[in-house]
Design a protein around this motif. Structure first.
Motif, PDB file in Angstrom:
ATOM      1  N   LEU A 164       1.763  10.219  -4.874  1.00  0.00           N
ATOM      2  CA  LEU A 164       2.137  10.542  -3.712  1.00  0.00           C
ATOM      3  C   LEU A 164       2.578   9.561  -2.083  1.00  0.00           C
ATOM      4  O   LEU A 164       2.101   9.145  -2.638  1.00  0.00           O
ATOM      5  CB  LEU A 164       0.191  10.962  -3.392  1.00  0.00           C
ATOM      6  CG  LEU A 164      -0.657  11.972  -4.134  1.00  0.00           C
ATOM      7  CD1 LEU A 164      -2.027  11.889  -4.085  1.00  0.00           C
ATOM      8  CD2 LEU A 164       0.363  13.621  -4.116  1.00  0.00           C
ATOM      9  N   ASP A 165       3.025  10.329  -2.009  1.00  0.00           N
ATOM     10  CA  ASP A 165       3.383  10.000  -0.496  1.00  0.00           C
ATOM     11  C   ASP A 165       2.644   9.459   0.586  1.00  0.00           C
ATOM     12  O   ASP A 165       2.189  11.190   0.861  1.00  0.00           O
ATOM     13  CB  ASP A 165       4.426   9.880  -0.148  1.00  0.00           C
ATOM     14  CG  ASP A 165       6.171  10.769  -0.356  1.00  0.00           C
ATOM     15  OD1 ASP A 165       6.476   8.958  -1.589  1.00  0.00           O
ATOM     16  OD2 ASP A 165       6.970  10.628  -0.609  1.00  0.00           O
ATOM     17  N   LEU A 166       2.467   9.210   1.253  1.00  0.00           N
ATOM     18  CA  LEU A 166       1.204   8.384   2.147  1.00  0.00           C
ATOM     19  C   LEU A 166       2.065   7.791   3.184  1.00  0.00           C
ATOM     20  O   LEU A 166       3.000   6.295   3.330  1.00  0.00           O
ATOM     21  CB  LEU A 166      -0.217   7.845   1.734  1.00  0.00           C
ATOM     22  CG  LEU A 166      -0.871   8.215   0.523  1.00  0.00           C
ATOM     23  CD1 LEU A 166      -2.095   7.395   0.117  1.00  0.00           C
ATOM     24  CD2 LEU A 166      -1.520   9.646   0.786  1.00  0.00           C
ATOM     25  N   MET A 167       1.223   8.122   4.087  1.00  0.00           N
ATOM     26  CA  MET A 167       1.811   7.193   6.092  1.00  0.00           C
ATOM     27  C   MET A 167       0.879   6.989   6.561  1.00  0.00           C
ATOM     28  O   MET A 167      -0.336   7.652   6.686  1.00  0.00           O
ATOM     29  CB  MET A 167       2.718   8.620   6.628  1.00  0.00           C
ATOM     30  CG  MET A 167       3.639   8.802   6.021  1.00  0.00           C
ATOM     31  SD  MET A 167       4.527   9.959   7.145  1.00  0.00           S
ATOM     32  CE  MET A 167       5.662   9.170   8.227  1.00  0.00           C
ATOM     33  N   PHE A 168       0.620   5.523   7.322  1.00  0.00           N
ATOM     34  CA  PHE A 168      -0.094   4.867   7.641  1.00  0.00           C
ATOM     35  C   PHE A 168       0.950   4.310   9.110  1.00  0.00           C
ATOM     36  O   PHE A 168       1.863   4.582   9.305  1.00  0.00           O
ATOM     37  CB  PHE A 168      -0.601   3.750   7.111  1.00  0.00           C
ATOM     38  CG  PHE A 168       0.150   2.335   6.886  1.00  0.00           C
ATOM     39  CD1 PHE A 168       0.610   2.855   6.194  1.00  0.00           C
ATOM     40  CD2 PHE A 168       0.243   1.740   7.966  1.00  0.00           C
ATOM     41  CE1 PHE A 168       2.177   1.745   5.037  1.00  0.00           C
ATOM     42  CE2 PHE A 168       1.274   0.963   7.699  1.00  0.00           C
ATOM     43  CZ  PHE A 168       1.235   0.586   6.275  1.00  0.00           C
ATOM     44  N   SER A 194       2.790   5.389  -3.199  1.00  0.00           N
ATOM     45  CA  SER A 194       4.274   5.537  -2.089  1.00  0.00           C
ATOM     46  C   SER A 194       3.521   5.088  -0.671  1.00  0.00           C
ATOM     47  O   SER A 194       2.983   6.438  -0.451  1.00  0.00           O
ATOM     48  CB  SER A 194       5.287   5.566  -1.926  1.00  0.00           C
ATOM     49  OG  SER A 194       5.418   5.965  -3.333  1.00  0.00           O
ATOM     50  N   CYS A 195       2.947   3.641  -0.099  1.00  0.00           N
ATOM     51  CA  CYS A 195       2.208   4.058   1.372  1.00  0.00           C
ATOM     52  C   CYS A 195       3.257   3.723   2.910  1.00  0.00           C
ATOM     53  O   CYS A 195       4.002   2.553   2.015  1.00  0.00           O
ATOM     54  CB  CYS A 195       1.858   3.281   1.332  1.00  0.00           C
ATOM     55  SG  CYS A 195      -0.284   3.695   0.098  1.00  0.00           S
ATOM     56  N   ALA A 237      -8.662   0.417  -6.633  1.00  0.00           N
ATOM     57  CA  ALA A 237      -8.709   1.579  -8.039  1.00  0.00           C
ATOM     58  C   ALA A 237      -7.889   2.018  -9.462  1.00  0.00           C
ATOM     59  O   ALA A 237      -7.164   2.604  -9.729  1.00  0.00           O
ATOM     60  CB  ALA A 237      -8.127   2.645  -6.867  1.00  0.00           C
ATOM     61  N   GLY A 238      -7.080  -0.181  -9.937  1.00  0.00           N
ATOM     62  CA  GLY A 238      -6.969  -0.277 -10.652  1.00  0.00           C
ATOM     63  C   GLY A 238      -4.562   0.671 -10.589  1.00  0.00           C
ATOM     64  O   GLY A 238      -4.612   0.102 -11.253  1.00  0.00           O
ATOM     65  N   TYR A 239      -4.295   0.200  -9.074  1.00  0.00           N
ATOM     66  CA  TYR A 239      -3.219   0.729  -9.093  1.00  0.00           C
ATOM     67  C   TYR A 239      -2.199  -1.211  -9.020  1.00  0.00           C
ATOM     68  O   TYR A 239      -2.798  -1.483  -8.439  1.00  0.00           O
ATOM     69  CB  TYR A 239      -2.282   0.880  -7.644  1.00  0.00           C
ATOM     70  CG  TYR A 239      -2.975   2.541  -8.159  1.00  0.00           C
ATOM     71  CD1 TYR A 239      -2.287   3.754  -8.577  1.00  0.00           C
ATOM     72  CD2 TYR A 239      -4.192   3.397  -7.987  1.00  0.00           C
ATOM     73  CE1 TYR A 239      -2.871   5.223  -9.335  1.00  0.00           C
ATOM     74  CE2 TYR A 239      -4.893   4.791  -8.031  1.00  0.00           C
ATOM     75  CZ  TYR A 239      -4.200   5.415  -8.536  1.00  0.00           C
ATOM     76  OH  TYR A 239      -4.135   7.056  -8.812  1.00  0.00           O
ATOM     77  N   ARG A 240      -0.997  -1.336  -9.363  1.00  0.00           N
ATOM     78  CA  ARG A 240      -0.411  -2.243  -9.868  1.00  0.00           C
ATOM     79  C   ARG A 240       0.154  -2.140  -8.246  1.00  0.00           C
ATOM     80  O   ARG A 240       1.038  -1.169  -8.099  1.00  0.00           O
ATOM     81  CB  ARG A 240      -0.032  -2.740 -10.552  1.00  0.00           C
ATOM     82  CG  ARG A 240       0.921  -3.983 -11.076  1.00  0.00           C
ATOM     83  CD  ARG A 240       1.300  -4.659 -12.178  1.00  0.00           C
ATOM     84  NE  ARG A 240       2.449  -4.119 -12.340  1.00  0.00           N
ATOM     85  CZ  ARG A 240       3.434  -5.174 -11.925  1.00  0.00           C
ATOM     86  NH1 ARG A 240       3.559  -6.400 -11.683  1.00  0.00           N
ATOM     87  NH2 ARG A 240       5.471  -3.934 -12.492  1.00  0.00           N
ATOM     88  N   HIS A 241       0.060  -3.028  -7.407  1.00  0.00           N
ATOM     89  CA  HIS A 241       1.281  -3.300  -6.090  1.00  0.00           C
ATOM     90  C   HIS A 241       2.606  -4.130  -6.017  1.00  0.00           C
ATOM     91  O   HIS A 241       2.383  -5.259  -6.614  1.00  0.00           O
ATOM     92  CB  HIS A 241       0.474  -4.534  -4.505  1.00  0.00           C
ATOM     93  CG  HIS A 241       1.199  -4.114  -3.854  1.00  0.00           C
ATOM     94  ND1 HIS A 241       1.000  -4.725  -2.367  1.00  0.00           N
ATOM     95  CD2 HIS A 241       2.519  -3.092  -3.249  1.00  0.00           C
ATOM     96  CE1 HIS A 241       1.856  -4.607  -1.773  1.00  0.00           C
ATOM     97  NE2 HIS A 241       2.915  -3.746  -1.474  1.00  0.00           N
ATOM     98  N   SER A 245       5.995  -1.149  -0.770  1.00  0.00           N
ATOM     99  CA  SER A 245       5.554   0.046  -0.336  1.00  0.00           C
ATOM    100  C   SER A 245       4.991   0.485  -1.811  1.00  0.00           C
ATOM    101  O   SER A 245       4.514   2.080  -1.071  1.00  0.00           O
ATOM    102  CB  SER A 245       6.497   0.625   0.558  1.00  0.00           C
ATOM    103  OG  SER A 245       7.572   0.473   1.649  1.00  0.00           O
ATOM    104  N   ASN A 246       5.335   0.360  -3.012  1.00  0.00           N
ATOM    105  CA  ASN A 246       4.657   0.903  -3.642  1.00  0.00           C
ATOM    106  C   ASN A 246       3.724   0.957  -5.062  1.00  0.00           C
ATOM    107  O   ASN A 246       3.766  -0.479  -4.674  1.00  0.00           O
ATOM    108  CB  ASN A 246       6.116   0.971  -4.739  1.00  0.00           C
ATOM    109  CG  ASN A 246       6.676   2.223  -3.625  1.00  0.00           C
ATOM    110  OD1 ASN A 246       7.069   3.565  -4.059  1.00  0.00           O
ATOM    111  ND2 ASN A 246       7.743   1.953  -3.122  1.00  0.00           N
TER     112      ASN A 246
END
Ligand code: SF4
Length: 390
Positions: A164-168, A194-195, A237-241, A245-246
């Motif tokens: 999922l692509d997200l934007m801030f 991807s943020c 939440a368990g995601y590895r940076h 941006s990913n």
């Protein structure tokens, strides 16, 4: 041993232009005209692929990425035909990572089945935000509910690997909005996120508003807080940076994008696509009719070619590699270029280490947390030629 490489195909069609977008894409409203342009365009892509195929024997192609634009604005059977053609031409192994970018409202269970059946095994979905008011401001064609519906369609079609692509940093976006977006995204259980922070690009409607001081942006400090919040929520939440941006669940990093960050070769096909093969980087002209017309005569429509000498290759390996949180391996750098990182960049590394922006641990040079927030300061140090882009 053959070098690993990837293939990128640019599909430059969108349902409508988003207010912030400076990617190369066109909108063709008349349906029959659109289908005719798509046919000619995809035929040109196949010709371009054929043109390069004979030079590519030294590479082992392991990834294919259909990006855009909105690839899924094109009928799935037409995309599927291109995937089959490229898989055969470049002998992609069974199970090779094949990603298709998609937007909510442009996929259905049927279209996804069609893509899955020809080997597409990863979907990257442009969600951006989970507040309809923000999606409206961005000029997106979908609602937050459409994102959830699309994810259900992905599950129904058996796609277990999706981004999922997200934007801030969006106009009017609050920390509470961003937190809710991250939490809603996590609830949908993607394997990858991807943020991206909004960049106001010249030539876009947002730029026009920005120049007239009419864009209510959150400001640099809030943007940095939003980035920190993404790291916090997603890592918990368990995601590895793993890249600036990913974020990915372990083992679900994007293999295709890792080729870019490791400065490895890739073939770029389509209007505006770039490729890096051998010691050359090329960029096709961003011109759909020009691209189609050129390939009707079996001619490339290249806007820019650049020869890559060893210094450029080394700099880019550092600049791209430091985007990865694992950084750059001294042993791999030495094996590739025949010299140590410290022989080439002694002052740069010392300076950045003293400022606490990079660190050397277990044979790898990487950014510190502080360096992550000041990426451009770090990357600039390794630019030894003024013409290079980050
Ligand atoms: S859908 Fe993507 S490529 Fe198309 S206009 Fe919007 S941001 Fe740009």
């Amino acid at each position: 041993m053959k070098e690993t490489a990837g293939i990128y195909v640019h599909i430059p069609f969108c349902l409508r232009k988003c207010e912030y977008c400076d990617f190369h894409s066109i909108v063709v409203n008349d349906r029959s005209e659109f289908l005719a342009v798509v046919d000619s365009y995809l035929c040109a892509v196949q010709r371009e692929a054929q043109y390069y195929a004979s030079w590519m024997e030294e590479y082992r192609f392991e990834t294919l990425f259909l990006g855009g634009g909105t690839p899924t604005a094109v009928p799935a059977e037409k995309l599927a035909e291109v995937v089959v053609y490229l898989r055969e031409l470049f002998q992609l192994p069974v199970g090779a990572e094949i990603t298709c970018e998609a937007n909510p409202k442009t996929i259905t269970a049927e279209s996804l089945n069609e893509l899955r059946d020809v080997g597409v095994n990863r979907i990257s979905l442009g969600a951006q935000a989970f507040q309809d008011s923000l999606l409206d401001v961005l000029g997106r064609t979908h609602s937050a509910a459409d994102v959830s519906t699309s994810v259900q369609a992905l599950h129904a079609a058996g796609f277990t690997d999706f981004n999922l692509d997200l934007m801030f940093g969006l106009p009017g976006q609050t920390m509470a909005d961003w937190q809710a977006t991250l939490e809603r995204a996590v609830d949908l259980a993607p394997t990858h996120l991807s943020c991206y922070s909004l960049i106001v690009e010249e030539g876009t409607p947002f730029y026009d508003l920005f120049s007239r001081d009419l864009l209510d942006l959150p400001g640099e400090d809030t943007e940095a807080d939003m980035y920190a919040l993404a790291r916090d929520v997603l890592q918990r939440a368990g995601y590895r940076h793993y890249e600036v941006s990913n974020f990915a669940l372990p083992g679900n990093e994007c293999a295709h994008n890792l080729l870019y960050w490791k400065n490895q070769p890739y073939l770029g096909l389509g209007s505006s696509a770039s490729g890096r093969v051998g010691t050359m980087r090329y960029t096709n002209a961003a011109d759909v009719p020009g691209y189609i017309a050129a390939w009707q005569h079996n001619q490339p429509n290249i806007a820019h070619v650049e020869a890559l000498d060893k210094d450029k290759e080394m700099d880019e390996t550092l600049i791209c590699g430091l985007r990865l949180l694992d950084g750059v391996s001294e042993a791999e750098f030495r094996e590739r270029f025949g010299c140590s990182l410290w022989e080439v960049y002694p002052d740069q590394i010392k300076n950045l280490e003293e400022r606490g922006l990079v660190q050397y641990r277990a044979g790898r040079l990487s950014v510190t947390t502080q360096g992550l927030f000041l990426g451009n300061v770090v990357y600039r140090e390794f630019l030894r030629s003024s013409e290079r882009r980050i």
